[in-house]
Design an enzyme around this catalytic site. Sequence first.
Site, PDB file in Angstrom:
ATOM      1  N   LYS A 147      -3.482   9.467  -3.499  1.00 10.96           N
ATOM      2  CA  LYS A 147      -3.064  10.639  -2.887  1.00 10.96           C
ATOM      3  C   LYS A 147      -2.199  11.395  -4.084  1.00 10.96           C
ATOM      4  O   LYS A 147      -2.499  12.555  -4.507  1.00 10.96           O
ATOM      5  CB  LYS A 147      -2.219  10.419  -1.544  1.00 10.96           C
ATOM      6  CG  LYS A 147      -3.026  10.199  -0.600  1.00 10.96           C
ATOM      7  CD  LYS A 147      -2.210  10.113   0.785  1.00 10.96           C
ATOM      8  CE  LYS A 147      -3.350   9.484   1.937  1.00 10.96           C
ATOM      9  NZ  LYS A 147      -3.873  10.408   2.524  1.00 10.96           N
ATOM     10  N   ASP A 178       0.785  -1.124   0.241  1.00  7.95           N
ATOM     11  CA  ASP A 178       0.077  -0.033  -0.144  1.00  7.95           C
ATOM     12  C   ASP A 178       0.979   1.123   0.163  1.00  7.95           C
ATOM     13  O   ASP A 178       1.514   1.693   1.061  1.00  7.95           O
ATOM     14  CB  ASP A 178      -0.673  -0.162   1.387  1.00  7.95           C
ATOM     15  CG  ASP A 178      -1.824   1.173   1.284  1.00  7.95           C
ATOM     16  OD1 ASP A 178      -1.447   2.163   0.570  1.00  7.95           O
ATOM     17  OD2 ASP A 178      -2.708   1.358   2.384  1.00  7.95           O
TER      18      ASP A 178
HETATM   19  C1  LIG Z   1      -1.335   3.861   3.645  1.00 10.36           C
HETATM   20  C2  LIG Z   1      -2.740   4.487   3.449  1.00 10.36           C
HETATM   21  N1  LIG Z   1      -3.357   3.662   2.632  1.00 10.36           N
HETATM   22  C3  LIG Z   1      -4.755   4.014   2.384  1.00 10.36           C
HETATM   23  C4  LIG Z   1      -5.200   5.438   2.773  1.00 10.36           C
HETATM   24  C5  LIG Z   1      -6.539   5.661   2.409  1.00 10.36           C
HETATM   25  O1  LIG Z   1      -6.661   6.686   1.552  1.00 10.36           O
HETATM   26  P1  LIG Z   1      -8.083   7.491   1.430  1.00 10.36           P
HETATM   27  O2  LIG Z   1      -8.035   8.582   2.452  1.00 10.36           O
HETATM   28  O3  LIG Z   1      -7.709   8.130  -0.071  1.00 10.36           O
HETATM   29  O4  LIG Z   1      -9.039   6.576   1.508  1.00 10.36           O
HETATM   30  C6  LIG Z   1      -4.303   6.218   3.447  1.00 10.36           C
HETATM   31  C7  LIG Z   1      -4.838   7.452   3.717  1.00 10.36           C
HETATM   32  O5  LIG Z   1      -4.143   8.122   4.657  1.00 10.36           O
HETATM   33  C8  LIG Z   1      -3.017   5.482   3.701  1.00 10.36           C
HETATM   34  O6  LIG Z   1      -2.298   6.415   4.457  1.00 10.36           O
END
Ligand SMILES: Cc1ncc(COP(=O)(O)O)c(C=O)c1O
Length: 462
Positions: A293, A264
């Site tokens: 992001k 991730d």
């Molecule tokens: C490592 C990680 N994965 C997934 C997400 C989730 O992303 P979103 O807020 O766009 O749903 C985040 C959000 O901060 C994150 O830091």
Amino acid sequence: MLRDKKRILEIDRQHLWHPYTQMKDYESRDPLVIARARGLKLYTLDGHELYDTISSWWCNLHGHLHPALNQALCEQLEYLEHVNFSGFTHPYAVEVVERLRRFLPAELTRFFFSDNGSTAVEVALKMAFQYWQNRGETGRTRFLALQEAYHGDTLGAVSVGGVDLFFRLYRPLTFETFRAPAPYCYRCPENPSPDFTRDAEHIQCALRCLKELERILEEHAEEICAVIVEPRLLAAGGMIVYPAEYLRGLRALCDRFGVFLIFDEVATGFGRTGTMFALESAGVIPDILCLSKGLTAGYLPLALTVTTEEIYQAFYADYLEGKTFYHGHTFTANPLACAVAIANLKIFEKERPLEKGREVRAYFHRRLLELFADCPYVGDIRYLGYVGAIELVRDRGSRKSFPPEKRVGFQIYMASLEEGLVLRPLGDVIYWFLPLCVTREDLDEILSRSLRVIERVVKEYL
Ligand SMILES: Cc1ncc(COP(=O)(O)O)c(C=O)c1O
């Protein structure tokens, strides 16, 4: 645009509900009304400026309102704003993929669009699960994740999340996941060393935390679809930086036990850790990669789940075989977002911000050590690329935290706003999640203001 601050706050208080916010806190203070932004600065409606030291919500890369990104978005409005991506394609999504492939390992060949980090993770989990179902290994229904992991707030992502404060309440709604200890070097029982974690690369240890993960695989590999981790940096878990060696060991374990490895990189992707993707620092290629992001440099919601030909081929069959991947979102591959993503990737290709930023990153890390190493309330200092964090403790020797009810991190956040900074904490971890365009001058200002605020607040609680 509504310009009357009193009216904005009145409507906000009456009708809005903000994320990750105890709304009652607004009884004693107003939220800041941000009306403009430029570069590293946010501007309130009444003209106060603040350094955006957390890149909005860990997404802004090249500063706010970058001319090339603005232009790409405006130009796209002449062509196509949205179209259903099931049954149609468009040049903008295709160009994102073509350009992104230049930055990714060649083994990652298949790109599935969605529209935020949580959906990128949901897609990854469902893909890994369905791969095994399509192959007839129907007993593989579970995942292995890390304590202190954060993968988003939708229920699949919550199921693999490990930040107790956020997820405890929702456990009855989620699926059961195997959980291995986080590679949290500062809090590791095997680490009595007073040295700071820094970039975690100097840490010589037996990777006990990985041994526990190995034990789970030994016992349960046949039930497991995949292991999911945030590579090198457990972000929401407390900006926990861990050694690249851990990821190499993890890749070897996944290969040995025949389970997939999901990275991730929603928070770490697009240069934030000093390389385009955190996977590069470990030289490890996952089977599935989640991006969002920074994909649009923080402009618009867009996400990708990227995988290998092997996984894709398990879904590729005659329709009646029932192997279709039934997943999609309305705003999948939105063309406006894709246009900005293309412009973002062009900036990486042409301006090479990561190469140019090498010295600034080294300066950032050095200054963190110079400024905070002798503060008795700083237990740990860790950093990776444009991310830096200090873990505040009441007692350095015993690593004892401040009582949570004191909300020291939160008090620092409140005080930072008055100093023209956004130091949004994770518990008592204060961090900087800086954009790639940060300069030495910005850093001097940001860090000296930070030290002032932190010292002032912490002294009240020591
Ligand atoms: C490592 C990680 N994965 C997934 C997400 C989730 O992303 P979103 O807020 O766009 O749903 C985040 C959000 O901060 C994150 O830091």
